[in-house]
Design a protein around this motif. Structure first.
Motif, short mmCIF file in Angstrom:
data_model
loop_
_atom_site.label_atom_id
_atom_site.label_comp_id
_atom_site.label_asym_id
_atom_site.label_seq_id
_atom_site.Cartn_x
_atom_site.Cartn_y
_atom_site.Cartn_z
N LYS A 293 -7.40 23.50 11.23
CA LYS A 293 -7.97 24.82 11.45
C LYS A 293 -6.93 25.82 11.95
N LYS A 294 -5.88 25.34 12.59
CA LYS A 294 -4.80 26.22 13.05
C LYS A 294 -3.86 26.63 11.93
N ILE A 295 -3.57 25.72 10.99
CA ILE A 295 -2.54 26.04 10.01
C ILE A 295 -3.09 26.41 8.64
N CYS A 296 -4.33 26.06 8.32
CA CYS A 296 -4.90 26.35 7.00
C CYS A 296 -5.58 27.72 7.00
N PRO A 297 -5.46 28.44 5.92
CA PRO A 297 -6.30 29.64 5.78
C PRO A 297 -7.77 29.23 5.77
N ASN A 298 -8.61 30.03 6.40
CA ASN A 298 -10.04 29.70 6.49
C ASN A 298 -10.66 29.46 5.12
N GLU A 299 -10.27 30.24 4.13
CA GLU A 299 -10.85 30.09 2.80
C GLU A 299 -10.61 28.70 2.23
N TRP A 300 -9.44 28.15 2.51
CA TRP A 300 -9.12 26.82 1.98
C TRP A 300 -10.04 25.77 2.56
N MET B 132 9.10 24.51 5.53
CA MET B 132 8.37 25.67 6.02
C MET B 132 6.97 25.76 5.41
N ASN B 133 6.84 25.35 4.16
CA ASN B 133 5.55 25.40 3.48
C ASN B 133 4.64 24.33 4.07
N LYS B 134 3.55 24.73 4.68
CA LYS B 134 2.67 23.80 5.37
C LYS B 134 1.41 23.44 4.57
N THR B 135 1.45 23.71 3.26
CA THR B 135 0.29 23.41 2.43
C THR B 135 -0.06 21.92 2.47
N ARG B 136 0.93 21.07 2.30
CA ARG B 136 0.69 19.62 2.32
C ARG B 136 0.19 19.17 3.68
N MET B 137 0.74 19.72 4.74
CA MET B 137 0.31 19.38 6.10
C MET B 137 -1.16 19.78 6.30
N CYS B 138 -1.52 20.92 5.80
CA CYS B 138 -2.89 21.41 5.89
C CYS B 138 -3.84 20.43 5.20
N TRP B 139 -3.53 20.11 3.95
CA TRP B 139 -4.36 19.19 3.16
C TRP B 139 -4.47 17.83 3.85
#
Length: 78
Positions: A53-60, A18-25
């Motif tokens: 751009k869809k899954i990452c927070p803009n700030e990241w 569920m955590n998409k941090t790695r996918m975002c990076w």
């Protein structure tokens, strides 16, 4: 009411949790590697950009882009 077509990135089996941090990076890095190799005009590179751009927070991704621009990004982009 929301108008227009709502879309989300499809399931990616490399990132089953569920955590998409790695996918975002990874999609941010893949986008920049693609652009470095093929140029910004290469249409398949836009896929990676759309996903991050869809899954990452803009700030990241804004902060990461600033670091890329300053040659201080932690990932390998070439």
């Amino acid at each position: 009411p929301i108008t227009g077509k709502l879309t989300a990135p499809p399931y990616d089996p490399r990132f089953p949790n569920m955590n998409k941090t790695r996918m975002c990076w990874q999609n941010f890095v893949d986008y920049h590697r693609c652009v470095n190799k093929f140029g910004e005009e290469h249409k398949p590179c836009a896929w990676f950009q759309w996903v991050y751009k869809k899954i990452c927070p803009n700030e990241w991704h804004e902060r990461w882009q600033e670091r890329v621009d300053d040659d201080a990004f932690a990932g390998r982009l070439k």
